[in-house]
Design a protein around this motif. Sequence first.
Motif, PDB file in Angstrom:
ATOM      1  N   PRO A 363       0.805  -1.229   0.000  1.00 39.22           N
ATOM      2  CA  PRO A 363       0.000   0.000   0.000  1.00 39.22           C
ATOM      3  C   PRO A 363       0.829   1.266   0.000  1.00 39.22           C
ATOM      4  O   PRO A 363       0.286   2.360  -0.228  1.00 39.22           O
ATOM      5  N   ALA A 364       2.140   1.164   0.254  1.00 39.65           N
ATOM      6  CA  ALA A 364       2.977   2.361   0.363  1.00 39.65           C
ATOM      7  C   ALA A 364       3.434   2.886  -0.987  1.00 39.65           C
ATOM      8  O   ALA A 364       3.970   3.991  -1.075  1.00 39.65           O
ATOM      9  N   LEU A 365       3.244   2.112  -2.056  1.00 41.03           N
ATOM     10  CA  LEU A 365       3.711   2.548  -3.367  1.00 41.03           C
ATOM     11  C   LEU A 365       2.857   3.698  -3.884  1.00 41.03           C
ATOM     12  O   LEU A 365       1.683   3.833  -3.549  1.00 41.03           O
ATOM     13  N   GLY A 366       3.455   4.524  -4.727  1.00 43.67           N
ATOM     14  CA  GLY A 366       2.742   5.624  -5.375  1.00 43.67           C
ATOM     15  C   GLY A 366       2.855   5.512  -6.879  1.00 43.67           C
ATOM     16  O   GLY A 366       3.791   4.894  -7.414  1.00 43.67           O
ATOM     17  N   GLY A 367       1.916   6.107  -7.596  1.00 40.99           N
ATOM     18  CA  GLY A 367       1.904   6.030  -9.053  1.00 40.99           C
ATOM     19  C   GLY A 367       3.154   6.623  -9.675  1.00 40.99           C
ATOM     20  O   GLY A 367       3.702   7.614  -9.185  1.00 40.99           O
ATOM     21  N   ILE A 368       3.593   6.003 -10.762  1.00 41.23           N
ATOM     22  CA  ILE A 368       4.823   6.429 -11.436  1.00 41.23           C
ATOM     23  C   ILE A 368       4.577   6.461 -12.937  1.00 41.23           C
ATOM     24  O   ILE A 368       4.004   5.534 -13.509  1.00 41.23           O
ATOM     25  N   THR A 369       5.022   7.540 -13.577  1.00 43.75           N
ATOM     26  CA  THR A 369       5.063   7.617 -15.032  1.00 43.75           C
ATOM     27  C   THR A 369       6.510   7.822 -15.449  1.00 43.75           C
ATOM     28  O   THR A 369       7.154   8.772 -15.002  1.00 43.75           O
ATOM     29  N   MET A 370       7.008   6.924 -16.276  1.00 42.21           N
ATOM     30  CA  MET A 370       8.403   6.996 -16.713  1.00 42.21           C
ATOM     31  C   MET A 370       8.474   7.278 -18.210  1.00 42.21           C
ATOM     32  O   MET A 370       7.629   6.828 -18.978  1.00 42.21           O
ATOM     33  N   GLY A 371       9.516   8.026 -18.594  1.00 41.68           N
ATOM     34  CA  GLY A 371       9.745   8.314 -20.005  1.00 41.68           C
ATOM     35  C   GLY A 371       9.292   9.685 -20.443  1.00 41.68           C
ATOM     36  O   GLY A 371       9.279   9.989 -21.639  1.00 41.68           O
ATOM     37  N   TRP A 372       8.952  10.550 -19.473  1.00 41.81           N
ATOM     38  CA  TRP A 372       8.458  11.888 -19.822  1.00 41.81           C
ATOM     39  C   TRP A 372       9.465  12.655 -20.687  1.00 41.81           C
ATOM     40  O   TRP A 372      10.657  12.671 -20.420  1.00 41.81           O
ATOM     41  N   ARG A 373       8.945  13.293 -21.724  1.00 37.47           N
ATOM     42  CA  ARG A 373       9.706  14.240 -22.534  1.00 37.47           C
ATOM     43  C   ARG A 373       8.901  15.538 -22.612  1.00 37.47           C
ATOM     44  O   ARG A 373       7.711  15.569 -22.275  1.00 37.47           O
ATOM     45  N   ASN A 374       9.531  16.594 -23.078  1.00 36.31           N
ATOM     46  CA  ASN A 374       8.858  17.888 -23.097  1.00 36.31           C
ATOM     47  C   ASN A 374       7.630  17.915 -24.003  1.00 36.31           C
ATOM     48  O   ASN A 374       6.723  18.729 -23.809  1.00 36.31           O
ATOM     49  N   HIS A 375       7.588  17.036 -25.000  1.00 34.86           N
ATOM     50  CA  HIS A 375       6.470  17.069 -25.939  1.00 34.86           C
ATOM     51  C   HIS A 375       5.240  16.318 -25.435  1.00 34.86           C
ATOM     52  O   HIS A 375       4.174  16.401 -26.053  1.00 34.86           O
ATOM     53  N   HIS A 376       5.359  15.581 -24.341  1.00 35.10           N
ATOM     54  CA  HIS A 376       4.225  14.785 -23.885  1.00 35.10           C
ATOM     55  C   HIS A 376       3.098  15.671 -23.349  1.00 35.10           C
ATOM     56  O   HIS A 376       3.337  16.725 -22.756  1.00 35.10           O
ATOM     57  N   VAL A 377       1.875  15.201 -23.556  1.00 37.36           N
ATOM     58  CA  VAL A 377       0.672  15.941 -23.153  1.00 37.36           C
ATOM     59  C   VAL A 377      -0.174  15.034 -22.265  1.00 37.36           C
ATOM     60  O   VAL A 377       0.070  13.822 -22.169  1.00 37.36           O
ATOM     61  N   PRO A 378      -1.186  15.576 -21.571  1.00 33.35           N
ATOM     62  CA  PRO A 378      -2.000  14.759 -20.658  1.00 33.35           C
ATOM     63  C   PRO A 378      -2.625  13.531 -21.309  1.00 33.35           C
ATOM     64  O   PRO A 378      -2.742  12.482 -20.664  1.00 33.35           O
ATOM     65  N   ALA A 379      -3.043  13.636 -22.568  1.00 35.44           N
ATOM     66  CA  ALA A 379      -3.645  12.478 -23.230  1.00 35.44           C
ATOM     67  C   ALA A 379      -2.640  11.324 -23.340  1.00 35.44           C
ATOM     68  O   ALA A 379      -3.032  10.155 -23.305  1.00 35.44           O
ATOM     69  N   ASP A 380      -1.367  11.659 -23.455  1.00 31.64           N
ATOM     70  CA  ASP A 380      -0.346  10.609 -23.505  1.00 31.64           C
ATOM     71  C   ASP A 380      -0.301   9.830 -22.192  1.00 31.64           C
ATOM     72  O   ASP A 380      -0.209   8.597 -22.179  1.00 31.64           O
ATOM     73  N   GLU A 381      -0.351  10.556 -21.077  1.00 28.75           N
ATOM     74  CA  GLU A 381      -0.331   9.864 -19.786  1.00 28.75           C
ATOM     75  C   GLU A 381      -1.582   9.014 -19.611  1.00 28.75           C
ATOM     76  O   GLU A 381      -1.512   7.892 -19.090  1.00 28.75           O
ATOM     77  N   LEU A 382      -2.726   9.528 -20.050  1.00 34.84           N
ATOM     78  CA  LEU A 382      -3.963   8.765 -19.916  1.00 34.84           C
ATOM     79  C   LEU A 382      -3.896   7.471 -20.726  1.00 34.84           C
ATOM     80  O   LEU A 382      -4.279   6.403 -20.230  1.00 34.84           O
ATOM     81  N   PHE A 383      -3.384   7.552 -21.934  1.00 32.79           N
ATOM     82  CA  PHE A 383      -3.266   6.341 -22.753  1.00 32.79           C
ATOM     83  C   PHE A 383      -2.290   5.357 -22.111  1.00 32.79           C
ATOM     84  O   PHE A 383      -2.555   4.145 -22.053  1.00 32.79           O
ATOM     85  N   ALA A 384      -1.172   5.864 -21.612  1.00 31.07           N
ATOM     86  CA  ALA A 384      -0.202   4.993 -20.941  1.00 31.07           C
ATOM     87  C   ALA A 384      -0.801   4.368 -19.687  1.00 31.07           C
ATOM     88  O   ALA A 384      -0.477   3.227 -19.331  1.00 31.07           O
ATOM     89  N   ALA A 385      -1.690   5.099 -19.002  1.00 32.80           N
ATOM     90  CA  ALA A 385      -2.345   4.543 -17.811  1.00 32.80           C
ATOM     91  C   ALA A 385      -3.279   3.399 -18.197  1.00 32.80           C
ATOM     92  O   ALA A 385      -3.365   2.391 -17.485  1.00 32.80           O
ATOM     93  N   MET A 386      -3.986   3.535 -19.312  1.00 33.92           N
ATOM     94  CA  MET A 386      -4.826   2.428 -19.773  1.00 33.92           C
ATOM     95  C   MET A 386      -3.978   1.214 -20.112  1.00 33.92           C
ATOM     96  O   MET A 386      -4.327   0.074 -19.770  1.00 33.92           O
ATOM     97  N   GLU A 387      -2.848   1.441 -20.767  1.00 27.52           N
ATOM     98  CA  GLU A 387      -1.930   0.335 -21.055  1.00 27.52           C
ATOM     99  C   GLU A 387      -1.404  -0.279 -19.760  1.00 27.52           C
ATOM    100  O   GLU A 387      -1.318  -1.507 -19.624  1.00 27.52           O
ATOM    101  N   GLY A 388      -1.054   0.579 -18.791  1.00 31.01           N
ATOM    102  CA  GLY A 388      -0.538   0.076 -17.525  1.00 31.01           C
ATOM    103  C   GLY A 388      -1.547  -0.773 -16.779  1.00 31.01           C
ATOM    104  O   GLY A 388      -1.198  -1.791 -16.171  1.00 31.01           O
ATOM    105  N   ALA A 389      -2.833  -0.370 -16.826  1.00 30.48           N
ATOM    106  CA  ALA A 389      -3.875  -1.176 -16.186  1.00 30.48           C
ATOM    107  C   ALA A 389      -3.949  -2.555 -16.826  1.00 30.48           C
ATOM    108  O   ALA A 389      -4.095  -3.571 -16.131  1.00 30.48           O
ATOM    109  N   ALA A 390      -3.855  -2.606 -18.150  1.00 35.00           N
ATOM    110  CA  ALA A 390      -3.908  -3.890 -18.842  1.00 35.00           C
ATOM    111  C   ALA A 390      -2.663  -4.727 -18.568  1.00 35.00           C
ATOM    112  O   ALA A 390      -2.746  -5.953 -18.375  1.00 35.00           O
ATOM    113  N   PHE A 391      -1.499  -4.087 -18.540  1.00 33.57           N
ATOM    114  CA  PHE A 391      -0.265  -4.828 -18.253  1.00 33.57           C
ATOM    115  C   PHE A 391      -0.308  -5.462 -16.863  1.00 33.57           C
ATOM    116  O   PHE A 391       0.071  -6.631 -16.690  1.00 33.57           O
TER     117      PHE A 391
END
Length: 510
Positions: A363-391
């Motif tokens: 329970p102590a873990l927190g959400g992580i997004t890796m690979g951020w670049r300056n061009h990334h936008v919120p929709a990119d994180e949302l899509f990656a989150a959907m992929e992460g849920a499936a993974f």
Amino acid sequence: MNIVAGVDFGTGGVRVTIADAADGALGSASAPLAVRTNPADPLEATQRHADHLIALERAFADALRRSGVDGRSVGALAIATTGSTVLPIDAHFQPIGDYYLWSDHRAWREAAEITAAAQAAALPAIRFCGGRYSAEWGWAKLLHWLRHNPGLRDRFHTAVEHCDYIVATLCGIAELDALPRSICAMGHKWLWNAELGGFPPEDFLASVDPLLAGMRGRMAGRYQTSNMIAGGLCGEWASRLGIAEGIPVPTGALDAHWDAIGSGCRRGDIVNVVGTSSCIMALSDAADPVDGIPGVVPGSIHPAFAGIEAGLASVGETFAAIAARADRPLDTLMAETGAYKAGQTGLVRLLWDNGDRSVLMNPALGGITMGWRNHHVPADELFAAMEGAAFQTRIIAERLGAHGVPLDRIINGGGIPQRNILLNQIYANVLGVPVLVPRFGVTGLGSAMFAMVVAGAVDSIETAQAALCTDYQVVEPDTEAVRQYEVGFEEFRHFYFSLPSMLARARPQG
């Protein structure tokens, strides 16, 4: 009688479904429920029993009206709720304060202490909940309440799961020995195991904290599967709901588990109920413990099989948080991902935003997004989150498969899959198998099926499923996306298992 009512208390509302064994679902209605939070403590989430009762009356009246059914023709009523949603009550069976909602994580210290004590004592029961105890579960919440409410301890009589207390309320049950206790809730959330003599021994509980001494005896009641009658509807509630007094009410259960039944779950299926969090369930002939899977309980989902529960602690809630941080409506942001291809963002998103429920159970873990670049936008994180849920769902499915749990079909249930075809496609591509999505909502159908069983309208759960289950939209995996996700999954799996230890080493001590 063939007409029954199925009630489902979810996190944000209660839904009542009126159904007929011959004609299927006749109508349904819902009423909202408030979740009480505390700005000073983001881990707190509570609900009030009185609010539940008001919402139930409102939804029930609307469901009868919409279905065109005379309430006197309803032959049984069954209720599922969230869990572990825990309430301390007094000797008069009245609430002492509010429910600790399932998503209340204030008891994380208590959960860690129970885990440490269970592992040190080699407690057999801990193996059946994946080797770790959760802050979402009953004993941790009870201990937290006892520690933080010293002035109320003398009023404490017992603790109840929501599914048991609401059934007792509707049946007019106010004696501890007569209290129906759901094997579904108590087995998955309270270390109860019939083969091990029920709860852990008294000396173990007292060793965790002397405040738990004597609590084993206070958890008496009738421990039953949900094909057993808990009682008859009492006169007060027959009047308040507009239905007949004395109709049978079965022992309750956890809502996601009955959603699995309502989705048509059979042996060989994995049902993935996706909502605020996800609950991943399966049926097995054998009740063997599975490391990292927080629940293997005979009779919990289906009375004839061992029920297995796992899941992610945050899915829809994480999607909503991503949109909120971007100050964008979630539907708008989701639409922007519609043309995305497998892995195109280059981001890896670990959905630990409310900790990890399975298979790390941390329970102590927190959400992580890796690979951020300056061009990334919120929709990119949302899509990656959907992929992460499936993974992460695939990690769970592979863990179950390694322990002999068959996987013939994936059924995506819950509210989100009903309205998000892209998410279903991602699951199909990541898992490499077709994903079945019920064409119509199943909330409340599982409850109606168990009501049919105790009313004698059907002879089995399977007969009830044949009467009520909808057909499916089948989402086939895309060959090229499957190939892309094989590479992406290996990367995700590496980070999933390696990052927690790296983070623990990097975190300052003391």
